[in-house]
Design a protein around this motif. Structure first.
Motif, PDB file in Angstrom:
ATOM      1  N   GLU A 146     104.265   2.083 -67.498  1.00 52.57           N
ATOM      2  CA  GLU A 146     104.398   3.167 -68.469  1.00 52.57           C
ATOM      3  C   GLU A 146     105.004   2.618 -69.764  1.00 52.57           C
ATOM      4  O   GLU A 146     104.816   3.198 -70.831  1.00 52.57           O
ATOM      5  CB  GLU A 146     105.277   4.280 -67.906  1.00 52.57           C
ATOM      6  CG  GLU A 146     104.616   5.052 -66.772  1.00 52.57           C
ATOM      7  CD  GLU A 146     105.506   6.148 -66.222  1.00 52.57           C
ATOM      8  OE1 GLU A 146     106.557   6.440 -66.835  1.00 52.57           O
ATOM      9  OE2 GLU A 146     105.147   6.713 -65.173  1.00 52.57           O
ATOM     10  N   HIS A 166      94.236  -1.432 -70.691  1.00 54.22           N
ATOM     11  CA  HIS A 166      94.492  -0.009 -70.472  1.00 54.22           C
ATOM     12  C   HIS A 166      93.629   0.548 -69.340  1.00 54.22           C
ATOM     13  O   HIS A 166      94.112   1.313 -68.499  1.00 54.22           O
ATOM     14  CB  HIS A 166      94.238   0.768 -71.770  1.00 54.22           C
ATOM     15  CG  HIS A 166      94.706   2.185 -71.702  1.00 54.22           C
ATOM     16  ND1 HIS A 166      96.037   2.541 -71.724  1.00 54.22           N
ATOM     17  CD2 HIS A 166      93.999   3.341 -71.574  1.00 54.22           C
ATOM     18  CE1 HIS A 166      96.141   3.865 -71.621  1.00 54.22           C
ATOM     19  NE2 HIS A 166      94.925   4.367 -71.536  1.00 54.22           N
ATOM     20  N   ARG A 167      92.368   0.130 -69.285  1.00 56.56           N
ATOM     21  CA  ARG A 167      91.454   0.652 -68.255  1.00 56.56           C
ATOM     22  C   ARG A 167      91.789   0.147 -66.856  1.00 56.56           C
ATOM     23  O   ARG A 167      91.315   0.702 -65.860  1.00 56.56           O
ATOM     24  CB  ARG A 167      90.002   0.297 -68.605  1.00 56.56           C
ATOM     25  CG  ARG A 167      89.749  -1.190 -68.719  1.00 56.56           C
ATOM     26  CD  ARG A 167      88.304  -1.498 -69.097  1.00 56.56           C
ATOM     27  NE  ARG A 167      88.102  -2.872 -69.490  1.00 56.56           N
ATOM     28  CZ  ARG A 167      88.022  -3.891 -68.630  1.00 56.56           C
ATOM     29  NH1 ARG A 167      88.114  -3.664 -67.334  1.00 56.56           N
ATOM     30  NH2 ARG A 167      87.836  -5.127 -69.058  1.00 56.56           N
ATOM     31  N   GLN A 168      92.603  -0.907 -66.765  1.00 56.49           N
ATOM     32  CA  GLN A 168      92.974  -1.461 -65.460  1.00 56.49           C
ATOM     33  C   GLN A 168      94.216  -0.803 -64.873  1.00 56.49           C
ATOM     34  O   GLN A 168      94.499  -0.963 -63.679  1.00 56.49           O
ATOM     35  CB  GLN A 168      93.243  -2.972 -65.593  1.00 56.49           C
ATOM     36  CG  GLN A 168      92.023  -3.791 -65.997  1.00 56.49           C
ATOM     37  CD  GLN A 168      92.381  -5.243 -66.280  1.00 56.49           C
ATOM     38  OE1 GLN A 168      93.351  -5.528 -66.992  1.00 56.49           O
ATOM     39  NE2 GLN A 168      91.609  -6.157 -65.714  1.00 56.49           N
ATOM     40  N   ILE A 169      94.942  -0.050 -65.689  1.00 59.35           N
ATOM     41  CA  ILE A 169      96.222   0.509 -65.239  1.00 59.35           C
ATOM     42  C   ILE A 169      96.059   1.495 -64.076  1.00 59.35           C
ATOM     43  O   ILE A 169      96.821   1.410 -63.101  1.00 59.35           O
ATOM     44  CB  ILE A 169      96.968   1.148 -66.428  1.00 59.35           C
ATOM     45  CG1 ILE A 169      97.354   0.061 -67.437  1.00 59.35           C
ATOM     46  CG2 ILE A 169      98.213   1.890 -65.953  1.00 59.35           C
ATOM     47  CD1 ILE A 169      97.932   0.598 -68.737  1.00 59.35           C
ATOM     48  N   PRO A 170      95.102   2.434 -64.108  1.00 62.32           N
ATOM     49  CA  PRO A 170      94.991   3.361 -62.972  1.00 62.32           C
ATOM     50  C   PRO A 170      94.779   2.643 -61.638  1.00 62.32           C
ATOM     51  O   PRO A 170      95.399   3.006 -60.631  1.00 62.32           O
ATOM     52  CB  PRO A 170      93.779   4.228 -63.354  1.00 62.32           C
ATOM     53  CG  PRO A 170      93.745   4.186 -64.841  1.00 62.32           C
ATOM     54  CD  PRO A 170      94.176   2.799 -65.201  1.00 62.32           C
ATOM     55  N   LYS A 171      93.932   1.627 -61.619  1.00 62.60           N
ATOM     56  CA  LYS A 171      93.692   0.893 -60.379  1.00 62.60           C
ATOM     57  C   LYS A 171      94.959   0.170 -59.929  1.00 62.60           C
ATOM     58  O   LYS A 171      95.282   0.135 -58.734  1.00 62.60           O
ATOM     59  CB  LYS A 171      92.551  -0.105 -60.569  1.00 62.60           C
ATOM     60  CG  LYS A 171      92.155  -0.818 -59.281  1.00 62.60           C
ATOM     61  CD  LYS A 171      90.959  -1.730 -59.494  1.00 62.60           C
ATOM     62  CE  LYS A 171      90.581  -2.414 -58.181  1.00 62.60           C
ATOM     63  NZ  LYS A 171      89.433  -3.337 -58.351  1.00 62.60           N
ATOM     64  N   ARG A 178      98.018   1.109 -60.434  1.00 66.27           N
ATOM     65  CA  ARG A 178      98.992   2.081 -59.923  1.00 66.27           C
ATOM     66  C   ARG A 178      98.638   2.609 -58.539  1.00 66.27           C
ATOM     67  O   ARG A 178      99.502   3.163 -57.854  1.00 66.27           O
ATOM     68  CB  ARG A 178      99.128   3.240 -60.911  1.00 66.27           C
ATOM     69  CG  ARG A 178      99.856   2.843 -62.187  1.00 66.27           C
ATOM     70  CD  ARG A 178      99.957   3.998 -63.149  1.00 66.27           C
ATOM     71  NE  ARG A 178     100.634   3.611 -64.387  1.00 66.27           N
ATOM     72  CZ  ARG A 178     100.511   4.259 -65.532  1.00 66.27           C
ATOM     73  NH1 ARG A 178      99.741   5.346 -65.599  1.00 66.27           N
ATOM     74  NH2 ARG A 178     101.150   3.837 -66.611  1.00 66.27           N
ATOM     75  N   ARG A 179      97.403   2.421 -58.106  1.00 61.11           N
ATOM     76  CA  ARG A 179      97.039   2.860 -56.754  1.00 61.11           C
ATOM     77  C   ARG A 179      97.793   2.086 -55.677  1.00 61.11           C
ATOM     78  O   ARG A 179      97.893   2.530 -54.535  1.00 61.11           O
ATOM     79  CB  ARG A 179      95.527   2.686 -56.540  1.00 61.11           C
ATOM     80  CG  ARG A 179      94.689   3.640 -57.355  1.00 61.11           C
ATOM     81  CD  ARG A 179      93.218   3.320 -57.213  1.00 61.11           C
ATOM     82  NE  ARG A 179      92.434   3.940 -58.275  1.00 61.11           N
ATOM     83  CZ  ARG A 179      91.156   3.688 -58.516  1.00 61.11           C
ATOM     84  NH1 ARG A 179      90.505   2.819 -57.743  1.00 61.11           N
ATOM     85  NH2 ARG A 179      90.517   4.289 -59.503  1.00 61.11           N
ATOM     86  N   VAL A 192      91.333  11.216 -56.113  1.00 58.58           N
ATOM     87  CA  VAL A 192      91.455  10.442 -57.349  1.00 58.58           C
ATOM     88  C   VAL A 192      90.874   9.040 -57.175  1.00 58.58           C
ATOM     89  O   VAL A 192      90.275   8.475 -58.098  1.00 58.58           O
ATOM     90  CB  VAL A 192      92.942  10.362 -57.786  1.00 58.58           C
ATOM     91  CG1 VAL A 192      93.158   9.288 -58.843  1.00 58.58           C
ATOM     92  CG2 VAL A 192      93.400  11.707 -58.324  1.00 58.58           C
ATOM     93  N   VAL A 193      91.033   8.479 -55.978  1.00 65.31           N
ATOM     94  CA  VAL A 193      90.512   7.128 -55.722  1.00 65.31           C
ATOM     95  C   VAL A 193      89.162   7.173 -55.005  1.00 65.31           C
ATOM     96  O   VAL A 193      88.703   6.178 -54.455  1.00 65.31           O
ATOM     97  CB  VAL A 193      91.528   6.269 -54.924  1.00 65.31           C
ATOM     98  CG1 VAL A 193      92.806   6.108 -55.722  1.00 65.31           C
ATOM     99  CG2 VAL A 193      91.826   6.855 -53.552  1.00 65.31           C
TER     100      VAL A 193
END
Length: 228
Positions: free
Chosen positions: A51, A71-76, A78-79, A106-107
């Motif tokens: 964050e 930025h696009r790699q952050i959600p993965k 955080r899984r 979400v995943v």
């Protein structure tokens, strides 16, 4: 599992929130992070979750250089980290089952697996019979169990708990901590930020004490110490 290498974080307001912090947390450890408000605990959690970015130094979480993430790699990324907060953060318009299933959707977990995984994790946290209840129908302890189930349903290797007993009475606090200990014994690395002196002193886990952005104590079977 978690490494901070000479990490500092400064805000525009002046004094650094973290000042040259180095830290290693091994896979399977259970670690308390304690310290007064403003000691840097919350900043550390936000850095681990990407964050925030450090002003200087390197952070590695589960083999990933956090600062190097696009930025696009952050959600993965955080899984692989389950997170539990003091204020539960449940979806008030959905029942217990849907709150936990949301983390799976979400995943993009297949529906067949969701139907298997959600009841299993609700059973683990002692809420098998509450799956149709809405958050408002639950006690604070039960709501935190739902939050814990949601954080764990995707089987993350790391669980971050930020003041998980802050809104709970002593009985429910101990029940949540017992669950966290069981989760840790099953192999999950657990990091707990807390002000709860009694729990920290009783559990005899590794205790990292922070004060004004630096680590002032790191004990293997530690206790809650008054800041120096």
């Amino acid at each position: 599992m978690i490494t901070l290498d000479h990490v500092s974080k400064s805000y525009s307001t002046g004094a650094p929130a973290l000042n040259d912090v180095s830290l290693n947390i091994e896979q399977g450890e259970f670690v308390f992070i304690v310290g007064d408000s403003g000691s840097g605990k919350s900043t550390m959690i936000k850095l681990l979750l990407r964050e925030l970015l450090p002003t200087s130094g390197n952070i590695t979480v589960n083999g990933v250089n956090v600062a190097a993430l696009k930025h696009r790699q952050i959600p993965k990324f955080r899984r692989n980290i389950g997170v539990v907060f003091q204020d539960f953060r449940l979806l008030k318009d959905r029942n217990v089952y849907e709150n936990v299933a949301f983390a799976q959707r979400v995943v993009q977990t297949p529906t067949k697996e969701i139907r298997r995984n959600v009841p299993a994790i609700l059973s683990t946290v002692g809420l098998a019979g509450k799956y149709k209840a809405r958050p408002r129908q639950l006690s604070g302890g039960e709501q935190q169990r739902v939050a814990l189930a949601r954080a764990l349903v995707n089987k993350p290797p790391i669980l971050l708990a930020d003041e998980p007993t802050g809104n709970l009475d002593p009985k429910n606090s101990w029940e949540i901590m017992k669950l966290l200990e069981e989760i840790n014994e099953a192999g999950t690395t657990v990091l707990v930020v807390t002000h709860n002196r009694e729990i920290v002193n009783a559990m005899k886990k590794r205790v990292i004490t922070m004060n004004k952005g630096v680590i002032i104590s790191d004990e293997k079977e530690g206790s809650y110490i008054d800041e120096i």
